[in-house]
Design a protein around this motif. Sequence first.
Motif, mmCIF file in Angstrom:
data_model
loop_
_atom_site.group_PDB
_atom_site.id
_atom_site.type_symbol
_atom_site.label_atom_id
_atom_site.label_comp_id
_atom_site.label_asym_id
_atom_site.label_seq_id
_atom_site.Cartn_x
_atom_site.Cartn_y
_atom_site.Cartn_z
ATOM 1 N N GLU A 53 35.716 42.801 55.804
ATOM 2 C CA GLU A 53 36.419 42.175 54.682
ATOM 3 C C GLU A 53 36.048 42.941 53.423
ATOM 4 O OE1 GLU A 53 35.947 37.927 54.381
ATOM 5 O OE2 GLU A 53 35.835 37.761 56.563
ATOM 6 N N VAL A 54 37.069 43.271 52.627
ATOM 7 C CA VAL A 54 36.830 44.030 51.400
ATOM 8 C C VAL A 54 37.270 43.206 50.193
ATOM 9 C CG1 VAL A 54 36.996 46.283 52.493
ATOM 10 C CG2 VAL A 54 39.051 45.255 51.581
ATOM 11 N N SER A 55 36.597 43.436 49.090
ATOM 12 C CA SER A 55 36.921 42.783 47.836
ATOM 13 C C SER A 55 36.785 43.816 46.729
ATOM 14 C CB SER A 55 35.964 41.614 47.607
ATOM 15 O OG SER A 55 36.231 40.994 46.378
ATOM 16 N N PHE A 56 37.871 43.992 45.936
ATOM 17 C CA PHE A 56 37.875 45.019 44.894
ATOM 18 C C PHE A 56 38.854 44.631 43.791
ATOM 19 C CE2 PHE A 56 40.876 45.959 48.196
ATOM 20 C CZ PHE A 56 42.030 46.362 47.530
ATOM 21 N N PRO A 57 38.622 45.089 42.562
ATOM 22 C CA PRO A 57 39.530 44.768 41.455
ATOM 23 C C PRO A 57 40.710 45.739 41.398
ATOM 24 C CG PRO A 57 37.637 45.969 40.621
ATOM 25 C CD PRO A 57 37.421 45.782 42.107
ATOM 26 N N VAL A 58 41.874 45.212 41.003
ATOM 27 C CA VAL A 58 43.064 46.038 40.812
ATOM 28 C C VAL A 58 43.654 45.699 39.455
ATOM 29 C CG1 VAL A 58 45.428 46.444 41.585
ATOM 30 C CG2 VAL A 58 43.611 46.280 43.247
ATOM 31 N N GLU A 59 43.960 46.726 38.679
ATOM 32 C CA GLU A 59 44.592 46.523 37.385
ATOM 33 C C GLU A 59 46.099 46.584 37.561
ATOM 34 O OE1 GLU A 59 43.158 48.806 34.069
ATOM 35 O OE2 GLU A 59 41.152 48.844 34.920
ATOM 36 N N SER A 90 50.591 38.913 51.057
ATOM 37 C CA SER A 90 51.752 39.406 50.313
ATOM 38 C C SER A 90 51.464 39.527 48.817
ATOM 39 C CB SER A 90 52.975 38.520 50.548
ATOM 40 O OG SER A 90 52.733 37.211 50.083
ATOM 41 N N SER A 91 50.661 38.620 48.257
ATOM 42 C CA SER A 91 50.344 38.719 46.823
ATOM 43 C C SER A 91 49.466 39.936 46.543
ATOM 44 C CB SER A 91 49.662 37.440 46.330
ATOM 45 O OG SER A 91 48.443 37.240 47.007
ATOM 46 N N VAL A 92 48.547 40.255 47.455
ATOM 47 C CA VAL A 92 47.702 41.440 47.296
ATOM 48 C C VAL A 92 48.565 42.692 47.440
ATOM 49 C CG1 VAL A 92 45.788 42.756 48.293
ATOM 50 C CG2 VAL A 92 45.622 40.277 48.090
ATOM 51 N N ARG A 93 49.489 42.692 48.412
ATOM 52 C CA ARG A 93 50.398 43.835 48.582
ATOM 53 C C ARG A 93 51.232 44.057 47.318
ATOM 54 N NH1 ARG A 93 51.790 46.872 52.559
ATOM 55 N NH2 ARG A 93 50.847 45.570 54.154
ATOM 56 N N GLN A 94 51.698 42.967 46.706
ATOM 57 C CA GLN A 94 52.473 43.099 45.478
ATOM 58 C C GLN A 94 51.622 43.659 44.343
ATOM 59 O OE1 GLN A 94 54.448 39.411 44.546
ATOM 60 N NE2 GLN A 94 56.163 39.904 45.881
ATOM 61 N N MET A 95 50.370 43.195 44.224
ATOM 62 C CA MET A 95 49.480 43.725 43.184
ATOM 63 C C MET A 95 49.245 45.219 43.390
ATOM 64 S SD MET A 95 46.505 40.998 42.274
ATOM 65 C CE MET A 95 46.169 40.417 43.925
ATOM 66 N N LEU A 96 48.988 45.608 44.635
ATOM 67 C CA LEU A 96 48.763 47.028 44.931
ATOM 68 C C LEU A 96 50.017 47.855 44.635
ATOM 69 C CD1 LEU A 96 46.687 47.008 48.227
ATOM 70 C CD2 LEU A 96 45.935 47.714 45.958
#
Length: 133
Positions: A53-59, A90-96
């Motif tokens: 499991e990974v956790s990281f910030p995305v701007e 899906s929300s993480v994919r959209q942020m990326l």
Amino acid sequence: MEHRCDHRKLLSCEITIKDRKLGKLKGKVRNISLSGMLVDIGEESQQINTIVEVSFPVEACGGTSQCHAKAMVVHQQSGCLGLMFSELDSSVRQMLRKALYGYATVAERAYLYQGYKATRNPDPVKNQRASIY
């Protein structure tokens, strides 16, 4: 041989990797795409084909959001792990997608494309003919 399907973007941010056996590892993201990332973990070692499991910030969207995802370790060399996302919300994919490409959805992409087309010459052949005569 290169097997990547997505464009990678250079990124430098802290990441936390959780493994059931090894616990928490800290690292630094080197590059990222919609399908995975390369993470510098120093002298630590990790087994290939392990799910972590990974956790990281995305701007994105003028702010920073913390992303959480599951990934599989696909390679390790020179103190770096190659991770392939195995479960991406899906929300993480959209942020990326927003951080990598500037759009999050197909509708936003179409809107940006329409703006791009409007700034370009819609019929270069017609305008070329007009300049010849």
